[in-house]
Design a protein around this motif. Structure first.
Motif, PDB file in Angstrom:
ATOM      1  N   ASP A  87       0.659  -1.186   0.097  1.00 18.24           N
ATOM      2  CA  ASP A  87      -0.040   0.076  -0.064  1.00 18.24           C
ATOM      3  C   ASP A  87       0.606   1.338  -0.055  1.00 18.24           C
ATOM      4  O   ASP A  87       0.332   2.415   0.363  1.00 18.24           O
ATOM      5  N   THR A  89       3.288   4.421  -1.585  1.00 15.97           N
ATOM      6  CA  THR A  89       3.167   5.283  -2.595  1.00 15.97           C
ATOM      7  C   THR A  89       4.434   4.991  -3.249  1.00 15.97           C
ATOM      8  O   THR A  89       5.639   4.517  -2.869  1.00 15.97           O
ATOM      9  N   THR A 141      -5.967   6.279  -6.235  1.00 16.01           N
ATOM     10  CA  THR A 141      -5.069   6.937  -5.326  1.00 16.01           C
ATOM     11  C   THR A 141      -5.744   7.285  -4.044  1.00 16.01           C
ATOM     12  O   THR A 141      -6.834   8.276  -4.135  1.00 16.01           O
ATOM     13  N   ARG A 142      -5.335   7.073  -2.915  1.00 13.70           N
ATOM     14  CA  ARG A 142      -5.901   7.250  -1.682  1.00 13.70           C
ATOM     15  C   ARG A 142      -5.628   8.961  -1.468  1.00 13.70           C
ATOM     16  O   ARG A 142      -4.618   9.427  -1.264  1.00 13.70           O
ATOM     17  N   ASP A 145      -2.696   9.667   0.962  1.00 11.54           N
ATOM     18  CA  ASP A 145      -1.598   9.502   0.364  1.00 11.54           C
ATOM     19  C   ASP A 145      -1.202  10.807  -0.388  1.00 11.54           C
ATOM     20  O   ASP A 145      -0.252  11.014  -0.449  1.00 11.54           O
ATOM     21  N   GLU A 148      -0.046  13.352   2.056  1.00 17.78           N
ATOM     22  CA  GLU A 148       1.273  13.114   2.772  1.00 17.78           C
ATOM     23  C   GLU A 148       2.310  13.274   1.684  1.00 17.78           C
ATOM     24  O   GLU A 148       3.067  13.853   2.045  1.00 17.78           O
ATOM     25  N   THR A 149       2.090  13.048   0.583  1.00 18.91           N
ATOM     26  CA  THR A 149       2.820  13.465  -0.698  1.00 18.91           C
ATOM     27  C   THR A 149       3.253  14.654  -0.740  1.00 18.91           C
ATOM     28  O   THR A 149       4.574  15.220  -1.035  1.00 18.91           O
ATOM     29  N   SER A 248       2.093  10.199  -5.631  1.00 21.03           N
ATOM     30  CA  SER A 248       1.282   9.855  -4.455  1.00 21.03           C
ATOM     31  C   SER A 248       0.399   8.489  -5.052  1.00 21.03           C
ATOM     32  O   SER A 248      -0.310   8.011  -4.114  1.00 21.03           O
ATOM     33  N   PRO A 250      -0.141   4.478  -6.152  1.00 14.53           N
ATOM     34  CA  PRO A 250       0.093   3.159  -5.225  1.00 14.53           C
ATOM     35  C   PRO A 250       1.364   2.837  -6.217  1.00 14.53           C
ATOM     36  O   PRO A 250       1.296   2.557  -7.496  1.00 14.53           O
TER      37      PRO A 250
END
Length: 551
Positions: A87, A89, A141-142, A145, A148-149, A248, A250
Motif C-alpha cells: 500500500d 506510494t 489513489t488514496r 496518500d 502526505e506526498t 502519490s 500506489p
C-alpha cells in the motif's frame, strides 16, 4: 539471509546399515567433541529394510536426505532486503530504494508472499513517458496518500477514501472560465483564491487541493461538505504540488506482477546461472519452500558461493558418492574399503583401516576422544558391525570388529545372536518390492580403467527366498545394463547360514570375468561361489585383479 552452516556427514548412494549408522554416530561424536550441533548426519539415498529395522528399534528417524551437494541459492550471499508493503506510494518506494541503495524493490502482500517488483527504471519511465491525466484515478489513489506526498492535510472529507474517477488539472483560469475546464469528479489544484475554490466545488470536483494555505474558510468548508468534495490544504505552491502529486499513486500500480523471474532457496546454482545471464536483471527475488520472500540475489552473488562442507563415511568411490561431489569441499574421510577414486583439492583428514566395518573405526574414535557411548549410539554401531560382518561370518571380519561388537552389545543391552536374526530377517523381507528396488537396495558401482560394472547384494537365511529373488531380478539386471555406461551387472544372493553366494551376472564379458576370477563356469548367467559372502573383501578384489591383468 541468516542460515546455519552445517557440516554434512554422508555415506554412499544406496546406503546400507553401516553407511547410515556411521553418519549418525560420527555426527554425534563430532558434536560432542565441539559442543555444537554443527555436524549433521545425512543419507544420499533411500534406506533399506534392514536399516529401517535398526532405526525403528532404536527409535530414531532416518538422517536428512541429501542426494545432491551442488551449490544452491541458500549457499549464496542473499541480500536481506526488506520487502515493502503493497500500500505504499511511489514516493515512499523511491525513498525505500534510496535508503537501501538498491534499484529493485520487492512489494509484499500481507501474508509475506511476493506480490511484485518495482524498479528505479519503472519510476523513471512513469515520469518520462507520456501518461494520461486520469492516471491517478485509474491507479485508485488514496486521499491521505495525496496529502502526505505534498506535505498537506485533509481538511474536509474521508481521508481514507480514494480518487477513482476524473482527471487531474491545475485551476489557473479565472473563476468564470473554470466551469468550461472542470468536469464532474475531477481533482483540481488551486491557489489560495476563495472564488476559484468555490467555483471548482460547485462544478462537481471530487477533490480540491488548495495551495499556500493551511486551511480553508468556514464557508468553503461548509460548501465542500454539502457537495461531498474532499479538501486538501498544503503550504506548497502550485508548481511544487503539480510536480509531486503523481508520486502519490500506489507503487503497486507500476510494479511488475506477471512472469516474475524468481528463485527458490533450494534451486541449484548451475540451474539459475544461465537464467540470470539471459535476463540480466540487476536483482532477482528469492523465495523459500513455502513461497515467502526471503531476499534478493544478483549476478554478483554468483562470485561468492560457499561450497557445502562434507565428511564422507564408508566409501571412497566417486561413482558411489552423492551427486555433484566435485562442487563440495571434503573435510574428512573415514572408511574401511580400498582407496577409491574420490579426489580432494586440498589435504584432508583421512582414516582408513582394514577392518570389517566403518563403525568399528568409529568405536575406536569414541574411545580415543574419551567420549562416552550412549546406549542408542552403541546400538547403531553394533548393528552396523553385525550387518557388515554377517555376525562375524564374513572374511572381512577382524578380531577388532568382534571385540567392538560384543562391547557395544553390552552397552546397548542386546543379545547379539537374537538381535542379528531379527535384523537379517527384516533385511531379507522383500515383499511388495519391485525388481528395481531389490536390485538397488544394496548396489554399488565400480570403475576400473575403461570398465564400469555394478554389484548388488542381498543376504538371507532363507535359500528358497534367494532363489525366488534370482528369478525376478534377472530382467531388471538386463534393463540396468548399459545405463550410465555400465557394461556388466552382478548380483550376489548370499546365504548367511551356508556362507555361499549365488552370483548372477549379465553383460558382455561378464561370464569371462567370473571365470577368470574364480575359475568357475557361468551357466545361464549364474554360478555358485562357495564360501564367498563379502563383496568388498572377496568379489571386488578378485574382479579388480583380473581386470588389472588383462588391461
Amino acid at each position: 539471509m541468516e542460515k546455519e552452516d552445517h557440516i554434512y556427514i554422508v555415506g554412499h548412494k544406496n546406503p546400507d546399515t553401516d553407511s547410515i549408522c556411521s553418519a549418525i554416530s560420527y555426527a554425534y561424536l563430532k558434536n560432542a567433541m565441539t559442543g555444537s550441533r554443527k555436524y549433521m548426519a545425512c543419507r544420499a539415498g533411500q534406506i533399506n529394510e534392514e536399516t529401517e529395522f535398526v532405526l525403528k528399534y532404536w527409535n530414531l528417524e532416518a538422517p536428512y536426505y541429501l542426494p545432491n551437494v551442488g551449490t544452491q541459492v541458500y549457499d549464496m550471499d542473499i541480500d536481506d532486503a526488506e520487502g515493502a508493503p503493497d500500500d505504499i506510494t511511489v514516493r515512499i518506494a523511491w525513498e525505500y530504494m534510496k535508503e537501501s541503495q538498491t534499484v529493485t524493490l520487492p512489494v509484499m502482500a500481507e501474508d509475506g508472499s511476493l506480490e511484485g517488483l518495482i524498479t528505479v527504471g519503472d519510476i523513471a519511465n512513469y515520469y518520462i513517458d507520456a501518461y494520461t491525466k486520469t492516471i491517478m484515478s485509474e491507479a485508485k489513489t488514496r486521499y491521505l496518500d495525496i496529502a502526505e506526498t505534498i506535505n498537506g492535510t485533509v481538511r474536509v472529507g474521508n481521508q481514507d477514501g480514494y480518487f477513482t474517477k476524473g482527471k487531474v488539472m491545475v485551476g489557473a483560469a479565472m473563476p468564470e472560465h473554470l466551469a468550461q475546464c472542470i468536469e464532474r469528479d475531477d481533482l483540481v489544484i488551486l491557489s489560495d483564491r476563495e472564488d476559484t475554490q468555490r467555483q471548482a466545488i460547485e462544478c462537481g470536483a471530487s477533490c480540491i487541493v488548495v495551495c499556500l494555505m493551511d486551511d480553508v474558510s468556514d464557508e468553503i468548508r461548509e460548501l465542500a461538505e454539502q457537495y461531498m468534495c474532499v479538501v486538501i490544504c498544503t503550504k506548497f505552491d502550485t508548481y511544487t504540488v503539480a510536480r509531486l502529486i503523481n508520486q502519490s499513486i500506489p507503487a503497486k500500480s507500476l510494479m511488475k506482477k506477471k512472469d516474475l523471474i524468481t528463485f527458490k532457496t533450494d534451486d541449484y546454482v548451475d540451474d539459475i546461472r544461465d537464467i540470470m545471464g539471459k535476463y540480466r536483471y540487476r536483482d532477482f527475488p528469492v523465495l523459500d519452500h513455502s513461497g515467502k520472500f526471503v531476499g534478493m540475489i544478483s549476478r554478483r552473488s554468483l562470485i561468492n558461493v560457499k561450497k557445502k562442507q562434507l565428511i564422507l563415511v564408508d566409501h571412497t568411490e566417486q561413482s558411489q558418492a552423492v551427486d555433484n561431489l566435485d562442487e563440495a569441499e571434503i573435510l574428512e574421510i573415514v572408511d574401511h574399503h580400498r582407496i577409491g577414486t574420490v579426489e580432494t583439492l586440498q589435504p584432508v583428514y583421512f582414516r582408513g583401516e582394514p577392518v570389517g566395518c566403518t563403525c568399528t573405526i568409529l568405536t575406536s574414535m569414541f574411545e580415543e576422544q574419551d567420549v562416552e557411548i550412549p546406549k542408542t549410539i552403541a546400538g547403531l554401531l553394533c548393528s552396523a558391525i553385525i550387518s557388515d560382518t554377517l555376525l562375524f561370518r564374513s572374511p572381512t571380519c577382524t578380531p577388532r570388529d568382534e571385540k567392538a561388537a560384543r562391547k557395544l552389545a553390552k552397552i546397548a543391552g542386546i543379545n547379539l545372536e537374537d538381535y542379528a536374526k531379527s535384523m537379517f530377517r527384516a533385511g531379507s523381507n522383500l515383499k511388495g518390492k519391485t525388481p528395481d528396488e531389490i536390485l538397488h537396495q544394496d548396489y554399488k558401482k565400480f570403475i576400473f580403467g575403461d570398465t564400469v560394472f555394478g554389484v548388488g547384494q542381498i543376504s538371507s537365511m532363507d535359500m528358497d527366498e534367494l532363489e525366488e529373488i534370482a528369478t525376478t531380478i534377472r530382467p531388471q539386471m538386463e534393463e540396468e545394463c548399459g545405463k550410465n555406461g555400465t557394461q556388466m551387472i552382478f548380483f550376489m544372493l548370499t546365504d548367511i547360514l551356508t556362507e555361499d553366494t549365488l552370483l548372477l551376472s549379465y553383460g558382455k564379458k561378464s561370464a569371462d570375468l567370473v571365470k577368470d576370477s574364480f575359475g568357475l563356469e557361468v551357466e545361464d548367467g549364474r554360478c555358485v561361489l562357495p564360501k564367498v559372502v563379502s563383496r568388498k573383501k572377496q568379489l571386488i578384489p578378485a574382479f579388480m585383479q583380473t581386470l588389472q591383468n588383462t588391461q
